[in-house]
Design a protein around this motif. Structure first.
Motif, mmCIF file in Angstrom:
data_model
loop_
_atom_site.group_PDB
_atom_site.id
_atom_site.type_symbol
_atom_site.label_atom_id
_atom_site.label_comp_id
_atom_site.label_asym_id
_atom_site.label_seq_id
_atom_site.Cartn_x
_atom_site.Cartn_y
_atom_site.Cartn_z
ATOM 1 N N ILE A 59 0.851 -1.188 0.000
ATOM 2 C CA ILE A 59 0.000 0.000 0.000
ATOM 3 C C ILE A 59 0.881 1.230 0.000
ATOM 4 C CG2 ILE A 59 -1.850 1.268 1.200
ATOM 5 C CD1 ILE A 59 -1.284 -2.128 2.474
ATOM 6 N N PHE A 60 0.547 2.188 -0.845
ATOM 7 C CA PHE A 60 1.193 3.498 -0.775
ATOM 8 C C PHE A 60 0.247 4.433 -0.042
ATOM 9 C CE2 PHE A 60 2.210 7.784 -2.120
ATOM 10 C CZ PHE A 60 3.599 7.797 -2.010
ATOM 11 N N ALA A 61 0.720 5.015 1.069
ATOM 12 C CA ALA A 61 -0.068 5.952 1.865
ATOM 13 C C ALA A 61 0.486 7.345 1.638
ATOM 14 C CB ALA A 61 -0.011 5.575 3.341
ATOM 15 N N GLY A 62 -0.209 8.142 0.851
ATOM 16 C CA GLY A 62 0.303 9.450 0.487
ATOM 17 C C GLY A 62 -0.682 10.570 0.737
ATOM 18 N N GLN A 63 -0.189 11.804 0.601
ATOM 19 C CA GLN A 63 -1.008 12.991 0.754
ATOM 20 C C GLN A 63 -0.357 14.141 0.004
ATOM 21 O OE1 GLN A 63 -0.783 13.197 5.004
ATOM 22 N NE2 GLN A 63 0.895 14.663 4.954
ATOM 23 N N ARG A 64 -1.167 15.128 -0.336
ATOM 24 C CA ARG A 64 -0.661 16.328 -0.982
ATOM 25 C C ARG A 64 -0.348 17.402 0.048
ATOM 26 N NH1 ARG A 64 -3.884 13.567 -3.991
ATOM 27 N NH2 ARG A 64 -3.397 13.257 -6.207
ATOM 28 N N ALA A 65 0.566 18.288 -0.300
ATOM 29 C CA ALA A 65 1.013 19.324 0.631
ATOM 30 C C ALA A 65 0.023 20.484 0.626
ATOM 31 C CB ALA A 65 2.406 19.795 0.260
ATOM 32 N N LYS A 66 -1.171 20.227 1.133
ATOM 33 C CA LYS A 66 -2.186 21.266 1.242
ATOM 34 C C LYS A 66 -3.162 20.860 2.326
ATOM 35 C CE LYS A 66 -5.266 19.298 -2.307
ATOM 36 N NZ LYS A 66 -5.996 19.581 -3.565
ATOM 37 N N THR A 67 -3.980 21.801 2.740
ATOM 38 C CA THR A 67 -5.002 21.488 3.723
ATOM 39 C C THR A 67 -6.335 21.290 3.020
ATOM 40 O OG1 THR A 67 -5.460 23.832 4.068
ATOM 41 C CG2 THR A 67 -3.836 22.786 5.525
ATOM 42 N N GLY A 68 -7.256 20.645 3.707
ATOM 43 C CA GLY A 68 -8.562 20.389 3.129
ATOM 44 C C GLY A 68 -9.086 19.053 3.601
ATOM 45 N N PRO A 69 -10.243 18.630 3.097
ATOM 46 C CA PRO A 69 -10.810 17.347 3.492
ATOM 47 C C PRO A 69 -9.971 16.185 2.978
ATOM 48 C CG PRO A 69 -12.060 18.291 1.686
ATOM 49 C CD PRO A 69 -11.087 19.348 2.126
ATOM 50 N N ALA A 70 -10.044 15.075 3.690
ATOM 51 C CA ALA A 70 -9.287 13.893 3.283
ATOM 52 C C ALA A 70 -9.623 13.468 1.864
ATOM 53 C CB ALA A 70 -9.556 12.739 4.251
ATOM 54 N N ALA A 71 -10.861 13.683 1.461
ATOM 55 C CA ALA A 71 -11.292 13.271 0.124
ATOM 56 C C ALA A 71 -10.473 13.927 -0.977
ATOM 57 C CB ALA A 71 -12.777 13.590 -0.070
ATOM 58 N N THR A 72 -9.976 15.151 -0.738
ATOM 59 C CA THR A 72 -9.193 15.837 -1.760
ATOM 60 C C THR A 72 -7.700 15.845 -1.461
ATOM 61 O OG1 THR A 72 -9.538 17.984 -0.666
ATOM 62 C CG2 THR A 72 -11.115 17.345 -2.360
ATOM 63 N N VAL A 73 -7.328 15.704 -0.191
ATOM 64 C CA VAL A 73 -5.910 15.757 0.187
ATOM 65 C C VAL A 73 -5.219 14.416 -0.001
ATOM 66 C CG1 VAL A 73 -4.308 16.103 2.117
ATOM 67 C CG2 VAL A 73 -6.204 17.694 1.758
ATOM 68 N N CYS A 74 -5.916 13.328 0.344
ATOM 69 C CA CYS A 74 -5.187 12.061 0.374
ATOM 70 C C CYS A 74 -5.915 10.839 -0.161
ATOM 71 C CB CYS A 74 -4.725 11.768 1.804
ATOM 72 S SG CYS A 74 -6.079 11.564 2.995
ATOM 73 N N CYS A 75 -7.229 10.841 -0.265
ATOM 74 C CA CYS A 75 -7.919 9.587 -0.568
ATOM 75 C C CYS A 75 -7.449 8.935 -1.868
ATOM 76 C CB CYS A 75 -9.431 9.803 -0.596
ATOM 77 S SG CYS A 75 -10.176 9.821 1.060
ATOM 78 N N ASP A 76 -7.227 9.742 -2.918
ATOM 79 C CA ASP A 76 -6.805 9.128 -4.172
ATOM 80 C C ASP A 76 -5.316 8.799 -4.187
ATOM 81 O OD1 ASP A 76 -5.803 11.698 -4.361
ATOM 82 O OD2 ASP A 76 -6.387 11.984 -6.449
ATOM 83 N N ALA A 77 -4.612 9.106 -3.089
ATOM 84 C CA ALA A 77 -3.186 8.767 -2.970
ATOM 85 C C ALA A 77 -2.957 7.640 -1.975
ATOM 86 C CB ALA A 77 -2.386 10.002 -2.561
ATOM 87 N N LEU A 78 -4.012 6.933 -1.625
ATOM 88 C CA LEU A 78 -3.946 5.786 -0.720
ATOM 89 C C LEU A 78 -4.398 4.561 -1.514
ATOM 90 C CD1 LEU A 78 -5.661 7.526 2.318
ATOM 91 C CD2 LEU A 78 -3.243 7.018 2.130
ATOM 92 N N ASN A 79 -3.435 3.865 -2.111
ATOM 93 C CA ASN A 79 -3.773 2.824 -3.078
ATOM 94 C C ASN A 79 -3.007 1.529 -2.850
ATOM 95 O OD1 ASN A 79 -5.644 4.195 -4.979
ATOM 96 N ND2 ASN A 79 -3.900 5.559 -5.303
ATOM 97 N N PHE A 80 -3.593 0.453 -3.388
ATOM 98 C CA PHE A 80 -2.907 -0.841 -3.445
ATOM 99 C C PHE A 80 -2.029 -0.883 -4.694
ATOM 100 C CE2 PHE A 80 -7.028 -1.824 -1.397
ATOM 101 C CZ PHE A 80 -6.579 -2.379 -0.206
#
Length: 210
Positions: A162-183
């Motif tokens: 699993i890659f657990a990632g996030q973008r360097a910005k604030t906001g809801p998880a749906a836009t900050v990290c959800c699409d960067a948490l993948n198998f």
């Protein structure tokens, strides 16, 4: 099903630090109708795979002297769930109301979408049910399956990470990290994706450590 459902993604310090939810989890406060409405949304997803009808939430909000619109808007602001531009529920972590890369088949036969890989992995423990997750490697589109049976996970391919990632910005998880948490099918695929997305910062985690 649990009487009180604790949603998943909100307990990961690495992922949620930038959006201010570390140590707060995803269980809404009991006051102002927030918990009642939030729990009703999660239970409905777990029971039928979609959001409840507005009238159900309206009654729960009215018991707290509020409208469902007001309660949902507050839940959205606090990132317990997300709404679309029309005020409809788009997601209630771990569930997504719209198509997502991670599909769940619950032990009760219900099918639903998960917001991210980490959310998907925690649904079995959250609901105390067997769960089968189907996803695809973002690099080559190859199928990935994780099947939980009696608390034991079977991974296919066995080398999945699993890659657990996030973008360097604030906001809801749906836009900050959800699409960067993948198998990913293996370590090399995860590393390749990370190189292709330098704007996403994160780590590769092994199976069983969401």
């Amino acid at each position: 099903m649990l009487a009180s459902i604790e949603a998943c993604c909100g307990n990961d310090h690495h992922v949620l630090g930038p959006i201010g939810r570390v140590d707060r989890g995803r269980r809404a406060p009991g006051e102002r109708g927030l918990c009642a409405v939030h729990q009703a949304v999660l239970r409905h997803f777990a029971a039928v795979g979609r959001t409840p009808e507005p009238a159900v939430l309206a009654a729960l909000a009215a018991a707290a002297g509020r409208t469902a619109v007001d309660v949902l808007a507050e839940l959205d602001r606090e990132d317990f769930l997300t709404l679309d531009d029309g005020g409809r529920i788009r997601a209630a972590y771990p569930f997504s109301a719209v198509s997502a890369p991670h599909r769940l088949r619950l032990g009760n036969g219900v099918e639903a979408w998960a917001m991210c890989a980490i959310d998907a992995l925690r649904v079995a423990a959250m609901l105390h049910q067997d769960v089968t997750i189907t996803s695809r490697d973002p690099v080559d589109g190859g199928p990935i399956t994780v099947a939980f049976t009696d608390g034991t996970a079977r991974w296919e391919p066995a080398e999945t990470v699993i890659f657990a990632g996030q973008r360097a910005k604030t906001g809801p998880a749906a836009t900050v990290c959800c699409d960067a948490l993948n198998f990913f099918a293996d370590l090399s695929a995860a590393k390749a994706w990370a190189r292709q997305h330098p704007e996403v910062h994160g780590r590769i985690t092994s199976r069983g450590k969401p």
